[in-house]
Scaffold this active site. Structure first.
Site, PDB file in Angstrom:
ATOM      1  N   ASP A  28       0.864  -1.181   0.000  1.00  0.00           N
ATOM      2  CA  ASP A  28       0.000   0.000   0.000  1.00  0.00           C
ATOM      3  C   ASP A  28       0.904   1.235   0.000  1.00  0.00           C
ATOM      4  O   ASP A  28       1.775   1.379   0.869  1.00  0.00           O
ATOM      5  CB  ASP A  28      -0.906  -0.007   1.217  1.00  0.00           C
ATOM      6  CG  ASP A  28      -1.933  -1.119   1.160  1.00  0.00           C
ATOM      7  OD1 ASP A  28      -2.833  -1.044   0.305  1.00  0.00           O
ATOM      8  OD2 ASP A  28      -1.838  -2.082   1.958  1.00  0.00           O
ATOM      9  N   GLU A  41     -13.684  -3.779  -2.228  1.00  0.00           N
ATOM     10  CA  GLU A  41     -13.489  -3.615  -0.793  1.00  0.00           C
ATOM     11  C   GLU A  41     -14.813  -3.959  -0.121  1.00  0.00           C
ATOM     12  O   GLU A  41     -15.808  -3.258  -0.307  1.00  0.00           O
ATOM     13  CB  GLU A  41     -13.069  -2.181  -0.469  1.00  0.00           C
ATOM     14  CG  GLU A  41     -11.723  -1.802  -1.072  1.00  0.00           C
ATOM     15  CD  GLU A  41     -11.404  -0.321  -0.926  1.00  0.00           C
ATOM     16  OE1 GLU A  41     -12.257   0.441  -0.414  1.00  0.00           O
ATOM     17  OE2 GLU A  41     -10.304   0.089  -1.344  1.00  0.00           O
TER      18      GLU A  41
END
Length: 252
Positions: free
Chosen positions: A10, A129
């Protein structure tokens, strides 16, 4: 089909970061050095996620991608802030092999078809997500799990595949960064609903968690971050555990 082990990196600005439930982000270090190490340790692929791209409406990983592919020679998937066919073209030119699209796809699903038509389904990864909203029911979110879409995750995964997505990146927001293991019920529900590979992401705390995601969840690949970044386990440890469980992994 061999199970793929995919380190997830990330990225915020120039830094590799990590959070819990996609929030409370902490700087870990230089993403390129981590990527190189994971490649040398036997990663099957790498996953780069620009965690703030959707806020700014652009992907800022081009320079990082260009540097990474100079000494990393496994497939690279990039997601975050990709909103058009032109954005996809630029990320691929920088050196990515696949692109993950979440926010822009939820706002205009036809983008999935356009990307798959232009670059091939194998390039088009639908990033989802997921948050549980009721037992056995999950809603798709965007913007690092902050914005609800109203889409049922299973139905959205099926629609994405119908439009041309060749793979699903499935992140459990509820489990992400917790070290409590993958959300197996979610993974199984999506994996059995679509005929394309599903990458399980969110929650891996120990090698055994990957075994459960694959054997019980039917995941085709596992993405991991915390366990590797904080050196609580290595790719070699995870690969050995999967092999001991009679799962098919790449021999190094």
């Amino acid at each position: 089909m061999q199970t793929r082990l995919i380190p997830r990196l990330d990225i915020k600005g120039p830094n590799l970061i990590k959070g819990i439930n996609l929030e409370g982000l902490r700087i870990i270090g230089d993403p390129q050095s981590f990527a190189r190490q994971y490649y040398e340790d036997g990663a099957d692929e790498l996953l780069y996620v620009d965690v703030v791209a959707s806020l700014y409406g652009r992907n800022s990983l081009h320079d990082i991608i260009k540097r990474t592919v100079q000494d990393v020679f496994v497939p690279l998937t990039v997601t975050g802030g990709i909103r058009s066919v032109d954005d996809v073209r630029e990320v691929l030119r920088a050196g990515a092999d696949k692109v993950g699209i979440n926010t822009a796809a939820t706002k205009r699903p036809e983008l999935i078809r356009e990307v798959a038509h232009k670059f091939g389904s194998q390039c088009m990864v639908l990033s989802i997500e997921a948050k549980m909203v009721a037992p056995g029911c999950w809603e798709a979110y965007t913007d690092n799990g902050r914005e609800p879409t109203g889409f049922d995750v299973i139905e959205w995964a099926q629609r994405g595949v119908e439009l041309g997505a060749g793979e699903i990146l499935l992140t459990s927001v509820d489990r992400e960064g917790t070290r409590h293991g993958f959300e197996t019920e979610l993974i199984h529900a999506v994996s059995t609903a679509v005929a394309v590979p599903v990458i399980a992401s969110g929650g891996m705390g120990k090698p055994a968690d990957a075994i459960v995601a694959i054997m019980d969840g039917c995941a085709d690949a596992v993405a991991m971050a915390d366990i590797l970044h904080y050196k609580r386990g290595t790719l070699a440890d995870i690969r050995a555990a999967l092999r001991d469980a009679s799962l098919d992994v790449r021999h190094l």
